[in-house]
Design a protein around this motif. Structure first.
Motif, PDB file in Angstrom:
ATOM      1  N   LYS A  23       4.692   9.755  -5.214  1.00 14.08           N
ATOM      2  CA  LYS A  23       5.036   8.373  -5.541  1.00 14.08           C
ATOM      3  C   LYS A  23       6.149   7.842  -4.635  1.00 14.08           C
ATOM      4  O   LYS A  23       6.251   6.648  -4.406  1.00 14.08           O
ATOM      5  CB  LYS A  23       5.471   8.271  -7.012  1.00 14.08           C
ATOM      6  CG  LYS A  23       4.330   8.499  -7.997  1.00 14.08           C
ATOM      7  CD  LYS A  23       4.818   8.399  -9.432  1.00 14.08           C
ATOM      8  CE  LYS A  23       3.674   8.608 -10.420  1.00 14.08           C
ATOM      9  NZ  LYS A  23       4.123   8.553 -11.830  1.00 14.08           N
ATOM     10  N   LYS A  24       6.985   8.779  -4.119  1.00 13.44           N
ATOM     11  CA  LYS A  24       8.076   8.376  -3.239  1.00 13.44           C
ATOM     12  C   LYS A  24       7.631   8.299  -1.781  1.00 13.44           C
ATOM     13  O   LYS A  24       8.385   7.846  -0.919  1.00 13.44           O
ATOM     14  CB  LYS A  24       9.227   9.388  -3.351  1.00 13.44           C
ATOM     15  CG  LYS A  24       9.947   9.349  -4.689  1.00 13.44           C
ATOM     16  CD  LYS A  24      11.030  10.428  -4.727  1.00 13.44           C
ATOM     17  CE  LYS A  24      11.881  10.300  -5.983  1.00 13.44           C
ATOM     18  NZ  LYS A  24      12.767   9.127  -5.938  1.00 13.44           N
ATOM     19  N   SER A  25       6.410   8.784  -1.503  1.00 15.51           N
ATOM     20  CA  SER A  25       5.902   8.797  -0.131  1.00 15.51           C
ATOM     21  C   SER A  25       4.875   7.694   0.058  1.00 15.51           C
ATOM     22  O   SER A  25       4.566   6.942  -0.858  1.00 15.51           O
ATOM     23  CB  SER A  25       5.273  10.170   0.179  1.00 15.51           C
ATOM     24  OG  SER A  25       6.193  11.209  -0.055  1.00 15.51           O
ATOM     25  N   SER A  26       4.313   7.637   1.264  1.00 17.36           N
ATOM     26  CA  SER A  26       3.292   6.626   1.554  1.00 17.36           C
ATOM     27  C   SER A  26       2.304   7.176   2.567  1.00 17.36           C
ATOM     28  O   SER A  26       2.559   8.211   3.208  1.00 17.36           O
ATOM     29  CB  SER A  26       3.943   5.346   2.096  1.00 17.36           C
ATOM     30  OG  SER A  26       4.659   5.627   3.287  1.00 17.36           O
ATOM     31  N   GLY A  27       1.183   6.495   2.712  1.00 21.19           N
ATOM     32  CA  GLY A  27       0.196   6.871   3.710  1.00 21.19           C
ATOM     33  C   GLY A  27      -0.416   8.234   3.479  1.00 21.19           C
ATOM     34  O   GLY A  27      -0.649   8.657   2.344  1.00 21.19           O
ATOM     35  N   LYS A  28      -0.641   8.941   4.572  1.00 23.04           N
ATOM     36  CA  LYS A  28      -1.316  10.243   4.512  1.00 23.04           C
ATOM     37  C   LYS A  28      -0.504  11.265   3.729  1.00 23.04           C
ATOM     38  O   LYS A  28      -1.062  12.082   2.992  1.00 23.04           O
ATOM     39  CB  LYS A  28      -1.564  10.751   5.932  1.00 23.04           C
ATOM     40  CG  LYS A  28      -2.398  12.023   5.982  1.00 23.04           C
ATOM     41  CD  LYS A  28      -2.641  12.461   7.418  1.00 23.04           C
ATOM     42  CE  LYS A  28      -3.442  13.756   7.446  1.00 23.04           C
ATOM     43  NZ  LYS A  28      -3.661  14.228   8.847  1.00 23.04           N
ATOM     44  N   ASN A  29       0.811  11.234   3.878  1.00 22.76           N
ATOM     45  CA  ASN A  29       1.661  12.170   3.143  1.00 22.76           C
ATOM     46  C   ASN A  29       1.442  12.047   1.636  1.00 22.76           C
ATOM     47  O   ASN A  29       1.312  13.044   0.928  1.00 22.76           O
ATOM     48  CB  ASN A  29       3.132  11.924   3.462  1.00 22.76           C
ATOM     49  CG  ASN A  29       3.525  12.452   4.827  1.00 22.76           C
ATOM     50  OD1 ASN A  29       2.696  12.954   5.569  1.00 22.76           O
ATOM     51  ND2 ASN A  29       4.795  12.310   5.163  1.00 22.76           N
ATOM     52  N   ALA A  30       1.390  10.817   1.139  1.00 23.62           N
ATOM     53  CA  ALA A  30       1.201  10.585  -0.293  1.00 23.62           C
ATOM     54  C   ALA A  30      -0.161  11.107  -0.741  1.00 23.62           C
ATOM     55  O   ALA A  30      -0.277  11.717  -1.816  1.00 23.62           O
ATOM     56  CB  ALA A  30       1.327   9.095  -0.608  1.00 23.62           C
TER      57      ALA A  30
END
Length: 282
Positions: A23-30
């Motif tokens: 939830k704190k990440s974005s894109g591919k990492n999430a």
């Protein structure tokens, strides 16, 4: 059964950690973090069927890893978790149950995904942080040691160290900026950000090393606290780098420690000699 219950608790704990970090990440990492969290939940369900019991996550561990990710970055928190997963993999090997073997293989896959997915900006500037921190440790620890034996006055030593440290921090930041510009890097690093990381790392180290001389009255007691502070800075930063860059902690710590305190020991000698030769009394 007791060991399986521990594994079960670990899986549901990691499910919540990965989910919150996603939830704190974005894109591919999430996306990858969410995928791993679902795998952890599935592992939990497999263990639950074996034990026939529900287990709750360790709220303390969930909070701890989220806090680490917030303070020191996603990479540090996940790679620290990965170290613990390696220990779990060894424990899994002792249990001759097919589903456990399957879970162990999933854990290995998680490790590979985590190592390949991480692209955190601050890690591109680790070398700049090392430059600022190490230069401050080597220069200022030695300078404070020499000044302590030369003047034996906490206020003068503290003020001299602070002025020297601030000037050196700006100097190092400017040098790093010019160095990055001269190399004409067009990759992931920015000369301005590299300079900021170098300067900030230097200033933080200066504050830690000079603080005892500002607070305490006895210069030699202050110097002891400064050396302890320098050791803790080296200890923390080498551990951080050893985790995110997968270096051997022991050898890296020893290298930075010997370099910093070798200069300090030499400066002790210079301070004593200077005091005797010039007969300075303050």
């Amino acid at each position: 059964m007791k060991e399986i219950l521990e594994f079960q608790r670990k899986e549901i704990t990691e499910y919540h950690v990965y989910r919150k970090l996603a939830k704190k990440s974005s894109g591919k990492n999430a996306e990858i973090l969410l995928s791993i969290s679902e795998d952890e939940k599935r592992h939990y369900e497999i263990f639950r069927k074996i034990t026939g019991k529900e287990t709750k996550p360790s709220i303390l561990l969930v909070f701890w890893y989220i806090l680490l990710a917030t303070l020191f970055g996603l990479t540090f928190a996940l790679k620290l978790m990965e170290r613990n997963e390696k220990k779990a993999e060894k424990a899994y090997e002792k249990i001759d149950i097919p589903v456990v073997v399957k879970i162990m293989k999933d854990e290995e896959k998680h490790e590979e995904e985590i190592l390949n997915m991480l692209d955190e900006e601050r890690l591109n500037y680790v070398s700049s942080m090392v430059l600022g921190l190490n230069d401050a440790l080597v220069e200022l620890t030695g300078a404070l040691a020499g000044l302590t034996f030369a003047f034996q006055n906490t206020k003068i030593v503290g003020l001299s160290g602070l002025i020297t440290g601030i000037a050196a921090a700006f100097s190092m930041a400017a040098s790093e900026y010019l160095s990055q510009r001269a190399e004409e890097q067009t990759g992931k690093t920015s000369p301005l950000k590299a300079a900021l990381y170098t300067g900030i790392a230097y200033m933080v180290t200066v504050a830690i090393l000079v603080a005892p001389f500002i607070v305490l009255k006895n210069p030699f007691v202050a110097l002891v606290f400064t050396l302890v502070g320098a050791t803790l800075v080296v200890l923390f930063f080498t551990f951080f780098v050893s985790v995110v860059k997968e270096k051997k902690f022991g050898s890296y710590f020893l290298e930075m420690f010997l370099l910093s305190f070798g200069v300090a020991a030499f400066s002790f000698l210079v301070g004593v000699i200077a005091r005797r030769i010039f007969g300075i009394e303050v």
